[in-house]
Scaffold this active site. Structure first.
Site, PDB file in Angstrom:
ATOM      1  N   CYS A 165       0.810  -1.230   0.000  1.00  0.00           N
ATOM      2  CA  CYS A 165       0.000   0.000   0.000  1.00  0.00           C
ATOM      3  C   CYS A 165       0.844   1.281   0.000  1.00  0.00           C
ATOM      4  CB  CYS A 165      -0.985  -0.008   1.161  1.00  0.00           C
ATOM      5  SG  CYS A 165      -0.268   0.084   2.815  1.00  0.00           S
ATOM      6  N   HIS A 216      -2.892   1.404   6.748  1.00  0.00           N
ATOM      7  CA  HIS A 216      -3.157   1.307   5.318  1.00  0.00           C
ATOM      8  C   HIS A 216      -3.275   2.704   4.708  1.00  0.00           C
ATOM      9  CE1 HIS A 216      -4.280  -0.875   1.727  1.00  0.00           C
ATOM     10  NE2 HIS A 216      -5.368  -0.134   1.571  1.00  0.00           N
ATOM     11  N   HIS A 228      -5.806   1.776  -4.364  1.00  0.00           N
ATOM     12  CA  HIS A 228      -4.910   1.290  -3.305  1.00  0.00           C
ATOM     13  C   HIS A 228      -4.453  -0.130  -3.624  1.00  0.00           C
ATOM     14  CE1 HIS A 228      -8.080  -1.045  -0.752  1.00  0.00           C
ATOM     15  NE2 HIS A 228      -8.562  -0.849  -1.954  1.00  0.00           N
TER      16      HIS A 228
END
Length: 255
Positions: A165, A216, A228
């Protein structure tokens, strides 16, 4: 009876039973010479129409505002205040019997000129150029992020064929703008300025988890969507924001 004359696109309405024109001075509006000095039964005064849409910024006290008055000769408070820092358009200017300068900002709306500063044209042009540059950079970020959709998710990878990520966000910003935003979610969340979820713009970074130590990160690309690197089985995907997986904080890192 009310006489109305159009000077350079601006109506100055002056009641004939209160005001008479003299030729003591000349007012030039958009290249047209017109008698300028105005006198009334309230005493001498001078009104000038703005030759262009001049903008001024309220310069008072942060958190407070200035009063808006119904006229400049015998002013009565309209009940409206304009906050410090707000920009308004000047339609006409006037000097009252005490020598104070006033600006007309609307019909029956006058403010004292001493509480304003003029907005320079060069400053407005510079702001416009900066806004254009930010929009260009944001579009490049969105383009690179969209181009990464479908790539693999690999923990610890930062491109160009696979990402985790924060590796994705680092890669996108570096490739699109040359900007280095660091490598991990813990450090990226410290970049830029915090923005509300109601004010998201393309290119903003979205974080999930703790606001100070998120787990994240993704990139907002507009239309309530973000890109993402989701998980090994999903790879890099474009998804819509939802209440089931909603960011805890958003940061704007574009200048």
């Amino acid at each position: 009876m009310t006489n109305a004359k159009l000077y350079g696109g601006i109506f100055l309405k002056i009641k004939s039973d209160l005001v008479k024109y003299t030729t003591a001075a000349a007012l030039t509006v958009t290249g047209v010479g017109v008698a300028n000095t105005v006198s009334s039964n309230l005493g001498p005064a001078r009104v000038e129409a703005a030759t262009f849409a001049q903008r001024v910024r309220i310069n008072y006290v942060a958190g407070y505002g200035i009063n808006v008055w119904d006229n400049y000769q015998t002013p009565k408070f309209t009940g409206t205040r304009i906050k410090h820092g707000k920009t308004v358009t000047v339609l006409a200017s006037a000097i009252d019997q005490k020598g104070r300068s006033w600006y007309q900002i609307g019909e029956g709306q006058w403010i004292q000129a001493r509480y304003t500063v003029k907005e320079s044209i060069s400053s407005k042009v510079s702001q416009g150029v900066q806004a254009s540059n930010r929009a260009d950079q944001a579009q490049k970020v969105v383009n690179v992020a969209n181009a990464a959709v479908g790539k693999a998710y690999v923990q610890g990878s930062n491109g160009p064929s696979a990402f985790d990520c924060s590796g994705l966000t680092q890669y996108v910003y570096s490739k699109a703008t040359g900007k280095q935003i660091s490598r991990t979610t813990y450090t990226q969340v410290k970049k830029g300025k915090k923005v509300s979820m109601q004010n998201l713009q393309p290119g903003d970074l979205l974080f999930w988890g703790s606001a100070s130590a998120p787990y994240h990160v993704g990139i907002y690309v507009g239309d309530n969507q973000f890109v993402h690197a989701a998980a090994p089985k999903q790879g890099v995907v474009k998804a819509s924001l939802s209440s089931y997986f909603y960011p805890s904080v958003a940061k704007r890192v574009l200048d």
